[in-house]
Design a protein around this motif. Sequence first.
Motif, PDB file in Angstrom:
ATOM      1  N   ARG A   9      46.340  31.129  63.504  1.00 18.35           N
ATOM      2  CA  ARG A   9      45.596  30.081  62.946  1.00 18.35           C
ATOM      3  C   ARG A   9      46.537  29.186  61.992  1.00 18.35           C
ATOM      4  N   THR A  10      47.499  29.691  61.362  1.00 19.50           N
ATOM      5  CA  THR A  10      47.917  28.939  60.449  1.00 19.50           C
ATOM      6  C   THR A  10      49.085  28.094  61.142  1.00 19.50           C
ATOM      7  N   LYS A  11      49.069  27.942  62.449  1.00 23.54           N
ATOM      8  CA  LYS A  11      50.143  27.108  63.113  1.00 23.54           C
ATOM      9  C   LYS A  11      49.356  25.852  63.685  1.00 23.54           C
ATOM     10  N   ASP A  12      48.023  25.753  63.552  1.00 25.33           N
ATOM     11  CA  ASP A  12      47.210  24.570  64.114  1.00 25.33           C
ATOM     12  C   ASP A  12      46.151  24.389  63.115  1.00 25.33           C
ATOM     13  N   PHE A  13      45.305  23.288  63.227  1.00 27.27           N
ATOM     14  CA  PHE A  13      44.232  22.911  62.162  1.00 27.27           C
ATOM     15  C   PHE A  13      42.946  23.199  63.131  1.00 27.27           C
ATOM     16  N   GLU A  14      42.885  24.165  64.142  1.00 27.78           N
ATOM     17  CA  GLU A  14      41.707  24.538  64.765  1.00 27.78           C
ATOM     18  C   GLU A  14      41.087  25.644  63.756  1.00 27.78           C
ATOM     19  N   GLU A  15      39.723  25.721  63.894  1.00 26.88           N
ATOM     20  CA  GLU A  15      38.793  26.678  63.258  1.00 26.88           C
ATOM     21  C   GLU A  15      39.181  27.759  63.155  1.00 26.88           C
TER      22      GLU A  15
ATOM     23  N   LYS B  27      58.092  22.242  51.083  1.00 24.15           N
ATOM     24  CA  LYS B  27      58.526  23.417  51.157  1.00 24.15           C
ATOM     25  C   LYS B  27      58.184  24.456  50.459  1.00 24.15           C
ATOM     26  N   ASN B  28      58.504  24.301  49.000  1.00 24.76           N
ATOM     27  CA  ASN B  28      57.588  25.024  48.050  1.00 24.76           C
ATOM     28  C   ASN B  28      56.702  24.235  47.308  1.00 24.76           C
ATOM     29  N   VAL B  29      55.256  24.663  47.836  1.00 23.12           N
ATOM     30  CA  VAL B  29      54.092  24.009  47.588  1.00 23.12           C
ATOM     31  C   VAL B  29      53.513  24.512  46.085  1.00 23.12           C
ATOM     32  N   ALA B  30      53.064  23.965  45.274  1.00 23.23           N
ATOM     33  CA  ALA B  30      52.215  24.412  44.349  1.00 23.23           C
ATOM     34  C   ALA B  30      50.907  23.786  44.110  1.00 23.23           C
ATOM     35  N   VAL B  31      49.585  24.585  44.197  1.00 24.43           N
ATOM     36  CA  VAL B  31      48.541  23.889  44.103  1.00 24.43           C
ATOM     37  C   VAL B  31      47.939  24.217  42.865  1.00 24.43           C
ATOM     38  N   ILE B  32      47.406  23.268  42.256  1.00 23.14           N
ATOM     39  CA  ILE B  32      46.712  23.518  40.884  1.00 23.14           C
ATOM     40  C   ILE B  32      45.355  23.701  40.894  1.00 23.14           C
ATOM     41  N   GLY B  33      44.496  24.673  40.501  1.00 27.03           N
ATOM     42  CA  GLY B  33      43.188  24.682  40.618  1.00 27.03           C
ATOM     43  C   GLY B  33      42.579  26.216  41.237  1.00 27.03           C
ATOM     44  N   GLY B  34      41.437  26.370  41.262  1.00 25.31           N
ATOM     45  CA  GLY B  34      40.942  27.621  41.944  1.00 25.31           C
ATOM     46  C   GLY B  34      39.683  27.542  42.738  1.00 25.31           C
ATOM     47  N   GLY B  35      39.228  25.947  42.907  1.00 24.22           N
ATOM     48  CA  GLY B  35      38.167  25.886  43.706  1.00 24.22           C
ATOM     49  C   GLY B  35      38.361  25.780  44.966  1.00 24.22           C
ATOM     50  N   ASN B  36      37.446  25.383  45.971  1.00 23.71           N
ATOM     51  CA  ASN B  36      37.408  25.351  47.233  1.00 23.71           C
ATOM     52  C   ASN B  36      38.366  24.299  47.825  1.00 23.71           C
ATOM     53  N   THR B  37      38.496  23.377  47.130  1.00 16.78           N
ATOM     54  CA  THR B  37      39.257  22.133  47.339  1.00 16.78           C
ATOM     55  C   THR B  37      40.781  22.764  47.116  1.00 16.78           C
ATOM     56  N   ALA B  38      41.129  23.461  45.994  1.00 18.07           N
ATOM     57  CA  ALA B  38      42.314  24.067  45.993  1.00 18.07           C
ATOM     58  C   ALA B  38      42.780  24.979  47.245  1.00 18.07           C
ATOM     59  N   MET B  39      41.820  25.679  47.699  1.00 18.13           N
ATOM     60  CA  MET B  39      42.125  26.530  48.591  1.00 18.13           C
ATOM     61  C   MET B  39      42.247  25.659  50.047  1.00 18.13           C
ATOM     62  N   ASP B  40      41.269  24.586  50.070  1.00 14.33           N
ATOM     63  CA  ASP B  40      41.797  23.717  51.318  1.00 14.33           C
ATOM     64  C   ASP B  40      43.215  23.072  51.227  1.00 14.33           C
ATOM     65  N   SER B  41      43.609  22.713  49.986  1.00 12.20           N
ATOM     66  CA  SER B  41      44.828  22.133  49.788  1.00 12.20           C
ATOM     67  C   SER B  41      45.799  22.922  50.211  1.00 12.20           C
ATOM     68  N   ALA B  42      45.672  24.148  49.648  1.00 11.90           N
ATOM     69  CA  ALA B  42      46.833  25.245  50.003  1.00 11.90           C
ATOM     70  C   ALA B  42      46.989  25.549  51.377  1.00 11.90           C
ATOM     71  N   ARG B  43      45.863  25.570  51.882  1.00 13.02           N
ATOM     72  CA  ARG B  43      45.812  26.270  53.500  1.00 13.02           C
ATOM     73  C   ARG B  43      46.222  25.174  54.298  1.00 13.02           C
ATOM     74  N   THR B  44      45.904  23.776  53.955  1.00 16.40           N
ATOM     75  CA  THR B  44      46.544  22.703  54.664  1.00 16.40           C
ATOM     76  C   THR B  44      48.148  22.591  54.630  1.00 16.40           C
ATOM     77  N   ALA B  45      48.619  22.931  53.478  1.00 17.71           N
ATOM     78  CA  ALA B  45      50.044  22.948  53.117  1.00 17.71           C
ATOM     79  C   ALA B  45      50.638  23.999  54.067  1.00 17.71           C
ATOM     80  N   ILE B  46      50.140  25.005  54.104  1.00 16.13           N
ATOM     81  CA  ILE B  46      50.542  26.163  54.853  1.00 16.13           C
ATOM     82  C   ILE B  46      50.679  25.656  56.538  1.00 16.13           C
ATOM     83  N   ARG B  47      49.638  24.828  56.978  1.00 12.62           N
ATOM     84  CA  ARG B  47      49.731  24.408  58.269  1.00 12.62           C
ATOM     85  C   ARG B  47      50.738  23.448  58.249  1.00 12.62           C
ATOM     86  N   LEU B  48      50.957  22.693  57.568  1.00 16.92           N
ATOM     87  CA  LEU B  48      52.018  21.391  57.448  1.00 16.92           C
ATOM     88  C   LEU B  48      53.279  22.160  57.632  1.00 16.92           C
ATOM     89  N   GLY B  49      53.294  23.432  57.230  1.00 18.64           N
ATOM     90  CA  GLY B  49      54.703  24.136  57.692  1.00 18.64           C
ATOM     91  C   GLY B  49      55.544  24.620  56.137  1.00 18.64           C
TER      92      GLY B  49
END
Lengths: 290, 462
Positions: free
Chosen positions: B15-21, B277-299
Amino acid sequence: MFKIISKEVMAHNVKSYVISAPDIAKNAKAGQFVMVRIDDKGERVPLTIAGTDIEKGSIRIIFQEAGKTTKHLGRLGEGDFIKDILGPLGIPTEIKKYGTVAAIAGGVGTAEVLPVINYLRAEGNKIITIIGARNKDLILLENEIKQNSDELIITTDDGSKGVKGFVTTALEDLIKKGVKIDMVYAIGPVPMMRSVSKLTKEYSIPAFVSLNPIMVDGTGMCGACRVTVDGRTRFACVEGPEFDAHKVDWDELISRLALFKELEKLSDDKFTKERNECFEDNPECKCHRK
Amino acid sequence: MPQKIEMPQRPADQRTKDFEEVTTGYSEKEAVAEAARCIQCKAPQCVKGCPVNIDIPGFIKHIAGKNYEESIKVLKDKNNLPAVCGRVCPQENQCEKMCILGKKGEAIGIGYLERFASDWANKNLDLVKPNITSNSIKVAVVGSGPAGLTCAGDLAKAGYEVTVFESLHDIGGVLRYGIPEFRLPINVLDKEIDFLKSLGIKFVLNCLIGRTKSVEDLRKEGFKAVFVGTGAGLPVFLNVEGENLNHIYSANEFLVRVNLMRAFAFPEYDTPIYKGKNVAVIGGGNTAMDSARTAIRLGAASVKLIYRRTETEMPARVEESHHAKEEGVEFVTLTNPVKFLGDEKGFVKAIECVKMKLTEPDESGRRKPVKIENSNFVIETDLVVLALGLNPNPILPSLTQGLETDSHGYIIVDDNLMTRVPGIFAGGDIVGGDTVIQAMGMGKKAAKSMESYLKQQPLESA
């Protein structure tokens, strides 16, 4: 959908569109901008409103083709539609009696300064407009500016028209001649605004600049447009776009404007390549209309 | 008592290779089995935990009886966006928290079942427009996020002629620009919006009320009441040195670029994004999770999530932080940035952080983090996303006379969600809401208040 009513080529790569947008026309004031998205795949870019016609329900935008989006925009023609235009955005220019205002514009800023000097002049200010261009062919709207200014000074880098030199050369001449200037308003390329800022600071003349940072939504939601003014982070889209020139962190602004330089070039190259291919394959292609 | 049936999900490496559910939804068999666990309480507590008061045992009973069409009717009676809620509501803090089965075992998967019924309906049923008799009274809704859509839906069902004004170029507010597709697919959102359009709701895009038109203009155009659901606006920054370096983004900007503007498909789409490449997300809410997981999917090769408290205090849903970890997001807790360091061209290259420790609970009930002196250390990074929350959007309140706000900028409303200006109501993040479902609850409540307000108005002006 917003229809392009008329199109005019103002100078090399500089185009002027009159676009049907009644709600924006009705509410727009000097100094405000719109966010434009050409089509479903387009990016959102800010463009200053260069004029409005409430009766016709239209706004005017003037832009220079610099990257993919402005080049794409420039290929559209009369009768074509722009998918999305949002505005008017930003805080309007503060229109009040200053006394003598030196309005300084470079590049497409010359078009954008027009509504500002109109309003300021109507308020009883004496307007000295200084417009700068690389050469005489790149001077925009000379007559309109002239009609709406008490005095017009033209500067060109190569001396092909007016004063040879930069807008700051002309401004400093005025100051040295003893002309009392109560406020300076500058709009145009960042290096120009920065020089104006430096000069006016030396002579302690209040100066405002209209900034053009990268924006995405244009409504205060994303913070892409943040600029440091007086040591504080401000959002140019909702707290600007005009700020006290002397307090702007210019280095930061210049650095942030170059943020996507490589990607922008990639996008631009791809667009140019596709359009060239398109031309060979399909001479009827709409994108090549002038 | 049989155990709760788990939600099927795609493996992390896939799932980290695409943006599908990420989660794929119950099969019919799973849904029926899960629904059969519900003991159909006489006095259901779950309903009390639902901000929009869905008849939860009612819709579950129909699933257990394989009568899915009835099930969706029960859901849509109260909830205009069930396919959205089934995915993004924090059920564990609401309906499921109240479920009696949860006392001894596991609560019913109410959210999973809501999603099942909605997805079934979207797949198998044509849009069925409820019978509505128009009363020809025009009302305006400002903002097309969860609060606005819910309010608009309820008012349309009650016969009002509803127009929704949206400043962006597409409908959905945070549901479209904020929540990534791997949690809420666009076609699911579009289906919900199609349903609302079928109720006769008109949508006007590219219209920023306050700037493009004023609230006064809306009144002049004949709108008899206005709901303001303009949402959270300005992203919060840390106000530390180096924060405006290049490639430091607010979560809003990062997510808007990817979700709304489709920057992941650059240069096919024009909006660029730096993938990191080395991404840092600051925060601990759902939006932080969404950002971190989006960064993973962007590679990104590595994504660190930096949070000043511990995982226990994270405001994100457990499910979201669990998914984030599965996908390779590294949690760096009890850590706070104090300074961003840049290279000579103004691009971020590292974050200077301090270690934190927890002390006594603060007003939010969470233990307060304080910094440990001389614990500074550096995390290298080339892309930072700040997911620190949002302040209310000031544009409309600041440009509308009489619309008072509190010291945080939230619009002041009474118990009926009416602002200080008669006829103007507000709800969602602009009055201090927090989640999608809270916003929806307020949209619903406001719709009711607007109805009673409009009924009290003399006929000629109403």
